[in-house]
Design an enzyme around this catalytic site. Structure first.
Site, PDB file in Angstrom:
ATOM      1  N   HIS A 183      -0.737  -4.260 -10.547  1.00 56.32           N
ATOM      2  CA  HIS A 183       0.552  -3.586 -10.410  1.00 56.32           C
ATOM      3  C   HIS A 183       1.055  -3.818  -8.980  1.00 56.32           C
ATOM      4  O   HIS A 183       0.246  -3.948  -8.057  1.00 56.32           O
ATOM      5  CB  HIS A 183       0.330  -2.091 -10.698  1.00 56.32           C
ATOM      6  CG  HIS A 183       1.568  -1.256 -10.582  1.00 56.32           C
ATOM      7  ND1 HIS A 183       2.068  -0.837  -9.371  1.00 56.32           N
ATOM      8  CD2 HIS A 183       2.398  -0.759 -11.534  1.00 56.32           C
ATOM      9  CE1 HIS A 183       3.166  -0.119  -9.586  1.00 56.32           C
ATOM     10  NE2 HIS A 183       3.382  -0.054 -10.880  1.00 56.32           N
ATOM     11  N   VAL A 212       1.986  -2.156  -6.469  1.00 53.57           N
ATOM     12  CA  VAL A 212       1.471  -1.399  -5.314  1.00 53.57           C
ATOM     13  C   VAL A 212       0.004  -1.726  -5.012  1.00 53.57           C
ATOM     14  O   VAL A 212      -0.504  -1.356  -3.955  1.00 53.57           O
ATOM     15  CB  VAL A 212       1.615   0.137  -5.478  1.00 53.57           C
ATOM     16  CG1 VAL A 212       3.072   0.532  -5.533  1.00 53.57           C
ATOM     17  CG2 VAL A 212       0.841   0.655  -6.678  1.00 53.57           C
ATOM     18  N   LYS A 213      -0.689  -2.418  -5.908  1.00 53.40           N
ATOM     19  CA  LYS A 213      -2.119  -2.685  -5.699  1.00 53.40           C
ATOM     20  C   LYS A 213      -2.304  -3.849  -4.711  1.00 53.40           C
ATOM     21  O   LYS A 213      -1.336  -4.451  -4.265  1.00 53.40           O
ATOM     22  CB  LYS A 213      -2.809  -2.957  -7.036  1.00 53.40           C
ATOM     23  CG  LYS A 213      -2.555  -1.872  -8.108  1.00 53.40           C
ATOM     24  CD  LYS A 213      -3.273  -0.554  -7.813  1.00 53.40           C
ATOM     25  CE  LYS A 213      -2.749   0.633  -8.621  1.00 53.40           C
ATOM     26  NZ  LYS A 213      -3.127   0.689 -10.016  1.00 53.40           N
ATOM     27  N   THR A 214      -3.547  -4.178  -4.406  1.00 54.50           N
ATOM     28  CA  THR A 214      -3.807  -5.080  -3.269  1.00 54.50           C
ATOM     29  C   THR A 214      -3.289  -6.499  -3.503  1.00 54.50           C
ATOM     30  O   THR A 214      -2.821  -7.145  -2.575  1.00 54.50           O
ATOM     31  CB  THR A 214      -5.309  -5.072  -2.942  1.00 54.50           C
ATOM     32  OG1 THR A 214      -5.714  -3.704  -2.814  1.00 54.50           O
ATOM     33  CG2 THR A 214      -5.602  -5.801  -1.638  1.00 54.50           C
TER      34      THR A 214
END
Ligand SMILES: *Cc1c(COP(=O)(O)O)cnc(C)c1O
Length: 387
Positions: A191, A193-195
């Site tokens: 997603h 917002v993930k790394t």
């Protein structure tokens, strides 16, 4: 004009990421193609697991893990209450019953103590799985949890979307989140917002070839092509899902994965800058506790705020930060308090989860932030909290 809002998290997409997707668009395969294998192999190698299976998103990854374990209706799955909804919901997708574990109020993590307490509430059900969540990016005490889970006859599935890149040391052994040394599988999300980001996207890692095969089977309708069968022939023993991650997005994933070390270094540097800048705001504001074995690549910059001592509400802090151009978020509302789960399991008292929820706030953290942004965020927080 009000300043642009710094979100709590966001993707870093660069020109070569865009070029990689454009190239994939011109290739023969938009969905099942060679880039899926390439992304899976690169990911498995990066985290140190034998197998990686790409899928549609992190929620699908969790669902596939439940399907791969063949969790049956009525069987119990232990999930910490401080997590995203999907960690608990995946058990329900297969008819499993969720037993919510409490968390440590300072780190937000499930611990051997809180798992041990949850085990006393499983009752007569067969316990199949324990799902530790590496909240914020810090690693759980995997050997401690594994020992308890094994004694109870359950396997572990790590829900690891927050912790891609996190290193950990248990008894002088250097390990990586995703290497699945203590668990049957670990799940990830891409997603935005993930790394690393693919828009929607997920991955399951495992060292068990049979689980990898079953994950692949359930990812694509449960369709099997037996060796030596006619070219048109396929068989289905059990209905699966269409949870594939398209070749197109695997091209983006591969391009993003090559940048993981750089993204991780930037996240570490920003977290260190936050640590320094936030120190004078203690004890009213403190950074979430980092366990000694964990060397995290933080996904979330969670602070714990003693709102009572500060004489402000969380709503005032969130609104005040926003007015100063700083986004924030709460990770998470305890899942056991969701109407669906309260109706199903009644009201539970999990004091660690409640204490965590009462104080937590996630500040902006993503590689595109500057050092000055950290100073700006902490300055805004200081003004709003009044410390
Ligand atoms: C993001 C996330 C998920 C779900 O991932 P999606 O890709 O959004 O479906 C599950 N668990 C945790 C802990 C997450 O952070």
């Amino acid at each position: 004009m009000s300043p642009p809002i710094l979100p709590y998290g966001r993707q870093t997409i660069e020109d070569d990421d865009i070029a990689a997707v454009a190239e994939a668009l011109r290739a023969d395969f938009l969905t099942t193609g060679p880039t899926v294998d390439a992304f899976e192999h690169a990911f498995a190698e990066k985290v140190g697991a034998a197998h990686a299976v790409a899928c549609a998103n992190g929620t699908a990854a969790l669902h596939l893990a439940m399907l791969a374990l063949k969790v049956q209706p009525g069987e119990a799955v232990i999930v910490p209450s401080i997590t995203f909804l999907a960690t608990a919901n995946c058990a329900r997708y297969v008819g499993g019953e969720v037993v919510f574990a409490d968390v440590d109020p300072m780190s937000g993590l499930m611990t051997p103590d809180t798992l041990g307490e949850a085990l006393t509430r499983v009752g007569d059900r067969r316990l199949r799985a324990v799902l530790p969540v590496h909240l914020r990016g810090d690693a759980c005490d995997l050997p401690g949890l594994e020992a308890l889970a094994a004694t109870a006859g359950a396997v572990m599935v790590e829900d690891a979307p927050h912790a891609l890149g996190t290193a950990m040391t248990f008894g002088n052994v250097a390990e990586r989140v995703g290497d699945a040394r203590h668990s049957a599988m670990a799940t990830f999300s891409f997603h935005p917002v993930k790394t690393i980001a693919t828009g929607e996207g997920g991955m399951v890692t495992t060292n068990d070839p049979a689980l990898a095969e079953r994950l692949r089977l359930m990812r694509s309708h449960g369709m099997m092509r037996p060796q030596g069968a006619d070219p048109w022939w396929y068989e289905m023993a059990e209905p699966g899902f269409n949870y594939r991650l398209p070749d197109l997005l695997c091209a983006l994933g591969l391009s993003q994965l090559a940048k993981l070390d750089r993204f991780a270094a930037r996240r570490r540097a920003l977290a260190a800058a936050y640590g320094q800048a936030l120190a004078p705001l203690g004890p009213v504001v403190s950074v979430a506790a980092q366990p000694p074995w964990s060397d995290p690549v933080l996904h979330l910059m969670c602070v714990l705020i003693d709102f009572e001592a500060a004489g402000v509400t969380r709503r005032q802090v969130v609104d005040g930060l926003k007015a100063r151009g700083v986004g924030s978020q709460v990770h998470y509302i305890p899942v056991h308090r969701q109407p669906y789960y309260r109706q199903r399991y009644g009201d539970l008292d999990l004091p660690g989860a409640q204490a965590w929820y009462d104080r937590c706030l996630s500040l902006p953290l993503y590689p595109g932030m500057s050092d000055d942004d950290v100073v700006r965020v902490v300055g805004a927080l200081r003004a709003v909290v009044g410390v």
